[in-house]
Design a protein around this motif. Structure first.
Motif, PDB file in Angstrom:
ATOM      1  N   GLU A  27       1.482  -1.179   0.207  1.00  0.00           N
ATOM      2  CA  GLU A  27      -0.042  -0.225  -0.342  1.00  0.00           C
ATOM      3  C   GLU A  27       0.731   1.601  -0.035  1.00  0.00           C
ATOM      4  N   THR A  28       1.802   1.111   0.673  1.00  0.00           N
ATOM      5  CA  THR A  28       2.631   2.145   0.257  1.00  0.00           C
ATOM      6  C   THR A  28       3.209   2.620  -0.815  1.00  0.00           C
ATOM      7  N   CYS A  31       0.376   5.067  -2.165  1.00  0.00           N
ATOM      8  CA  CYS A  31       0.282   6.326  -1.398  1.00  0.00           C
ATOM      9  C   CYS A  31       1.524   7.611  -2.233  1.00  0.00           C
ATOM     10  N   GLN A  75      -1.009  19.715  -0.476  1.00  0.00           N
ATOM     11  CA  GLN A  75      -2.253  18.743   0.483  1.00  0.00           C
ATOM     12  C   GLN A  75      -3.206  19.922   0.620  1.00  0.00           C
ATOM     13  N   HIS A  77      -6.528  20.882   3.106  1.00  0.00           N
ATOM     14  CA  HIS A  77      -6.727  20.974   4.515  1.00  0.00           C
ATOM     15  C   HIS A  77      -7.711  22.040   4.708  1.00  0.00           C
ATOM     16  N   PRO A 185      -9.126  14.840  13.619  1.00  0.00           N
ATOM     17  CA  PRO A 185      -7.777  15.688  13.540  1.00  0.00           C
ATOM     18  C   PRO A 185      -6.524  15.276  13.047  1.00  0.00           C
ATOM     19  N   SER A 186      -6.409  14.815  12.816  1.00  0.00           N
ATOM     20  CA  SER A 186      -5.023  14.061  12.588  1.00  0.00           C
ATOM     21  C   SER A 186      -4.621  14.230  11.063  1.00  0.00           C
ATOM     22  N   TYR A 187      -5.257  13.783  10.046  1.00  0.00           N
ATOM     23  CA  TYR A 187      -5.424  14.096   8.986  1.00  0.00           C
ATOM     24  C   TYR A 187      -5.790  15.607   8.455  1.00  0.00           C
ATOM     25  N   ARG A 188      -6.649  16.124   8.962  1.00  0.00           N
ATOM     26  CA  ARG A 188      -6.941  17.468   8.716  1.00  0.00           C
ATOM     27  C   ARG A 188      -8.199  17.548   7.951  1.00  0.00           C
ATOM     28  N   HIS A 243      -9.581   5.516   2.833  1.00  0.00           N
ATOM     29  CA  HIS A 243      -8.573   5.255   4.256  1.00  0.00           C
ATOM     30  C   HIS A 243      -7.897   7.168   3.623  1.00  0.00           C
ATOM     31  N   CYS A 245      -5.893   9.506   3.680  1.00  0.00           N
ATOM     32  CA  CYS A 245      -4.002   9.372   3.712  1.00  0.00           C
ATOM     33  C   CYS A 245      -3.941   9.934   2.085  1.00  0.00           C
ATOM     34  N   GLU A 249      -4.043  15.533  -0.993  1.00  0.00           N
ATOM     35  CA  GLU A 249      -3.879  15.593  -2.303  1.00  0.00           C
ATOM     36  C   GLU A 249      -4.854  15.394  -2.803  1.00  0.00           C
TER      37      GLU A 249
ATOM     38  N   LYS B 146       0.787   5.130  10.480  1.00  0.00           N
ATOM     39  CA  LYS B 146       0.413   6.368   8.299  1.00  0.00           C
ATOM     40  C   LYS B 146      -0.119   7.173   9.619  1.00  0.00           C
ATOM     41  N   GLU B 147      -1.303   7.208  10.622  1.00  0.00           N
ATOM     42  CA  GLU B 147      -1.743   8.131  11.500  1.00  0.00           C
ATOM     43  C   GLU B 147      -0.831   9.405  12.355  1.00  0.00           C
ATOM     44  N   CYS B 150       1.439  11.098  10.178  1.00  0.00           N
ATOM     45  CA  CYS B 150       1.061  12.307   9.846  1.00  0.00           C
ATOM     46  C   CYS B 150       0.518  13.182  11.000  1.00  0.00           C
ATOM     47  N   VAL B 151       0.617  12.605  12.046  1.00  0.00           N
ATOM     48  CA  VAL B 151       0.629  13.636  13.064  1.00  0.00           C
ATOM     49  C   VAL B 151       2.152  14.250  13.322  1.00  0.00           C
ATOM     50  N   PHE B 159       6.610   8.572   6.470  1.00  0.00           N
ATOM     51  CA  PHE B 159       6.206   6.806   6.532  1.00  0.00           C
ATOM     52  C   PHE B 159       5.969   6.374   5.189  1.00  0.00           C
ATOM     53  N   MET B 160       6.052   6.946   3.678  1.00  0.00           N
ATOM     54  CA  MET B 160       5.616   6.857   2.322  1.00  0.00           C
ATOM     55  C   MET B 160       7.119   6.559   1.842  1.00  0.00           C
ATOM     56  N   SER B 167       8.944  -1.731   5.526  1.00  0.00           N
ATOM     57  CA  SER B 167       7.737  -1.849   6.008  1.00  0.00           C
ATOM     58  C   SER B 167       7.115  -3.076   6.195  1.00  0.00           C
ATOM     59  N   GLN B 231      -9.495  11.748  20.386  1.00  0.00           N
ATOM     60  CA  GLN B 231      -8.225  12.148  19.657  1.00  0.00           C
ATOM     61  C   GLN B 231      -8.089  13.699  19.682  1.00  0.00           C
ATOM     62  N   THR B 232      -7.465  14.499  20.023  1.00  0.00           N
ATOM     63  CA  THR B 232      -7.003  16.173  19.287  1.00  0.00           C
ATOM     64  C   THR B 232      -5.489  16.738  19.231  1.00  0.00           C
ATOM     65  N   LEU B 233      -5.067  17.409  18.405  1.00  0.00           N
ATOM     66  CA  LEU B 233      -3.460  17.641  18.034  1.00  0.00           C
ATOM     67  C   LEU B 233      -3.307  17.969  19.530  1.00  0.00           C
TER      68      LEU B 233
END
Lengths: 311, 304
Positions: A27-28, A31, A75, A77, A185-188, A243, A245, A249, B146-147, B150-151, B159-160, B167, B231-233
């Motif tokens: 999967e990487t 992405c 990206q 957001h 919140p993680s990916y906004r 997902h 991720c 983009e 991944k998450e 990104c955080v 990660f990418m 991986s 979850q919050t930043l």
């Protein structure tokens, strides 16, 4: 000196069932970003994106710009406040539209659900099975089977209760699909979670994937992630989700390039700025990106009404 | 630190296994299946069709074992004096019969954790099904990695950038509990050169008796007494440029439950089987005390 930006190669999203997934570690590769596609006009994209997004699973036409690649954000957001504003406008507009037209949007319900621990979410309820238009229902209202049924009422609660009392409840063997737009919140970005109302259907997979997309199931994900199972962030129950991720983009790709300095500055910061990417506009483009492949298209009437809002 | 999971065929055949806190329940499924194979009612059932409950609650197998233990046994920590460096992995339970001592024993936070394993009636509405090859688990693990990435950096690029081999190796390291291999790869994610740390990956688990969706027109809401993931930043420093501590973070995320930034008044944060100090800087915690997926999974345990 900014790096050249790569646009993802738009293909339909890849659907993954737990037993059928390809090696998830690859999967990487899904992405990994790819080279920019042939650009076409921005104006065309703007006018077409709704239509394109609703009718074409591939987003080739929608992913465009003539601005130099280096000036584009990689990206895009949305902030929690903007997201909240956007979904409230969405709910209001849908309700108004339903009231005006007396129902028939194809969506059973749209509501903003408050959450003590984060921004609210938007829940869209969609019934599958033989659609019951207001006319059909009104027709049967006075039959000898005698079940009371009023015309589709403005009050949603009465509507629902009446529907359940009606013999037409089983007419189309309806399945209830729940689409939740939840802010991450993680990916906004917003994330779409899809679940079935318990006891109303069988395999969500068969229900979700429009026949036209079935042939493209095996391809690696394009500007979207794969469809897979996870815990719903609010209910904690299993739900399908797309997902996020690659949503950032994808959003950058379907959003027109900045046309003035204020927007350019915002673009550099990766923020969808008011003036070009207002909250409702962002959500509409996002829905155009993730919705069609899971059977969620904004009813044209509602889309038009939303487009008229200065939000 | 490890957790002892205990199961038995009959009273006289009690078995235990040591499971590292940062690993996952599916890792022991093959072993369990082999152990129970003659007693299975449906002999054709496959190892991946098993599921676990603790006090009748189905356990989410994609949560690290340590997190599950903190969630369900965290309150025991508050009832007992915290022992520095508690030796959970050395405790062996040899009692069989019902006995006052056994009851007291089982109330200790480091007591073996008795789970029930089921081989039928998989609760599909509550648990995500496993697959034979174990790919679903890898998928869910990878989603978290991944998450977390990104955080940390806002883009998820680190990660990418990991090669496919890396991986795969990362997961292999988790499966085989190979700390060295794990750290070699994880450090690329934790300390990428020239990249600023924006937020600390943290998930807070809150026992709750209600949920936002209970009033929505559907039945898709969990039962009361379920767990909500918040979850919050969380930034490494507070707005006043002080290092962010667990206390300041929790006060910001859950002000009604953590009204004080320094002292736990209504609840305690539990991490890796111990009450975590409110003064711990989150940046250091994120580097040293995260689980295999890169997140700090902190459980909130209400004080009596």
């Amino acid at each position: 000196m900014r790096k050249a930006r790569h646009l993802p190669n738009p293909k339909t999203i890849r659907f993954v069932t737990p037993s059928q997934s390809a090696d998830p570690v690859t999967e990487t590769a899904c992405c990994a970003t790819r080279k920019l596609q042939t650009p076409s006009s921005v104006r065309e994209a703007r006018a077409k994106h709704l239509i394109v997004a609703q009718t074409h699973p591939g987003l080739r036409q929608a992913m465009t710009t003539t601005t130099p690649v280096s000036a584009l954000p990689t990206q895009l957001h949305i902030t929690p406040t903007e997201f909240t504003e956007g979904i409230r406008a969405f709910q209001r507009t849908w309700i108004e539209s339903e009231l005006e037209e007396g129902g028939g949007s194809g969506w059973r319900d749209v509501r903003v659900v408050e959450d003590s621990y984060g921004p609210p979410l938007l829940r869209i309820t969609r019934l599958l099975g033989t659609p019951l238009s207001a006319d059909t229902v009104a027709e049967h209202a006075n039959t000898s089977s005698g079940e009371l049924y009023t015309e589709v009422a403005a009050d949603e609660d009465n509507d629902e209760a009446a529907l359940l009392r009606s013999p037409l409840h089983n007419f189309g063997k309806q399945t209830t699909l729940l689409y939740d737009m939840v802010y991450s919140p993680s990916y906004r970005v917003p994330v779409l979670y899809i679940s079935l109302l318990p006891g109303t259907g069988t395999d969500i997979h068969d229900l979700l994937i429009p026949t036209s997309h079935k042939a493209q199931l095996q391809h690696a994900g394009g500007p979207l992630g794969a469809l897979s199972l996870t815990d719903h962030p609010v209910t904690g129950l299993p739900a399908y989700f797309i997902h996020p991720c690659r949503t950032g983009e994808g959003m950058a790709a379907v959003t027109a390039a900045p046309s003035n300095d204020v927007e350019r500055k915002a673009a550099v910061e990766g923020v969808d700025h008011v003036g070009r990417g207002r909250p409702v506009g962002y959500l509409m483009r996002w829905l155009g990106l993730v919705g069609p492949s899971v059977g969620l298209s904004v009813p044209v009437r509602v889309a038009e009404a939303l487009g008229k809002l200065q939000l | 630190m490890n957790i002892i999971i205990q199961w038995q065929k009959h009273t006289n055949d009690l078995r235990q296994t040591l499971v590292p806190r940062i690993s996952y329940l599916p890792f022991i499924l093959e072993r369990l299946h082999a152990f129970f194979t003659e007693s299975l009612i449906y002999p054709d059932v496959r190892p991946h069709q098993a599921w676990f409950t603790y006090e009748n609650v189905p356990l989410k197998w994609h949560y690290p074992v340590g997190l599950l233990h903190d969630l369900f046994c965290g309150s025991k920590l508050l009832d007992h004096e915290p022992h520095a460096g508690s030796q959970a992995d050395l405790h062996v339970d040899t009692t069989h019969g019902g006995d006052k001592n056994e009851e007291e024993e089982s109330e200790r936070p480091d007591a073996p954790w008795k789970l029930v394993v089921h081989y039928s009636s998989f609760p599909q509405d509550q648990l995500i099904p496993l697959d034979e090859e174990g790919k679903t688990l890898i998928d869910l693990y990878t989603n978290n990695v991944k998450e977390a990435d990104c955080v940390r950096n806002g883009t998820g690029k680190e990660f990418m950038k990991l090669s496919k081999d890396n991986s795969i190796a990362l997961w292999r390291a988790v499966e085989t509990h190979d700390r060295q291999l794990y750290n070699t790869i994880n450090n690329k994610l934790l300390f990428p050169p020239g990249v600023t740390l924006r937020h600390i990956p943290i998930k807070v688990y809150l026992p709750t008796s209600s949920t936002a969706l209970e009033d929505a027109p559907d039945v898709g809401a969990p039962k009361p007494g379920s767990i909500r993931v918040v979850q919050t930043l969380v930034t490494p420093n507070t707005p006043t440029r002080q290092p962010q501590t667990l206390g300041t973070a929790l006060n910001a995320i859950l002000p009604t439950i953590f009204p004080s930034r320094r002292s736990p008044l209504l609840a305690q944060p539990v991490l890796h089987g111990a009450v975590a100090p409110m003064s711990a800087p989150v940046k250091a915690l994120g580097e040293a005390a995260a689980y295999a997926d890169g997140f700090l999974h902190v459980v909130v345990v209400m004080m009596a």
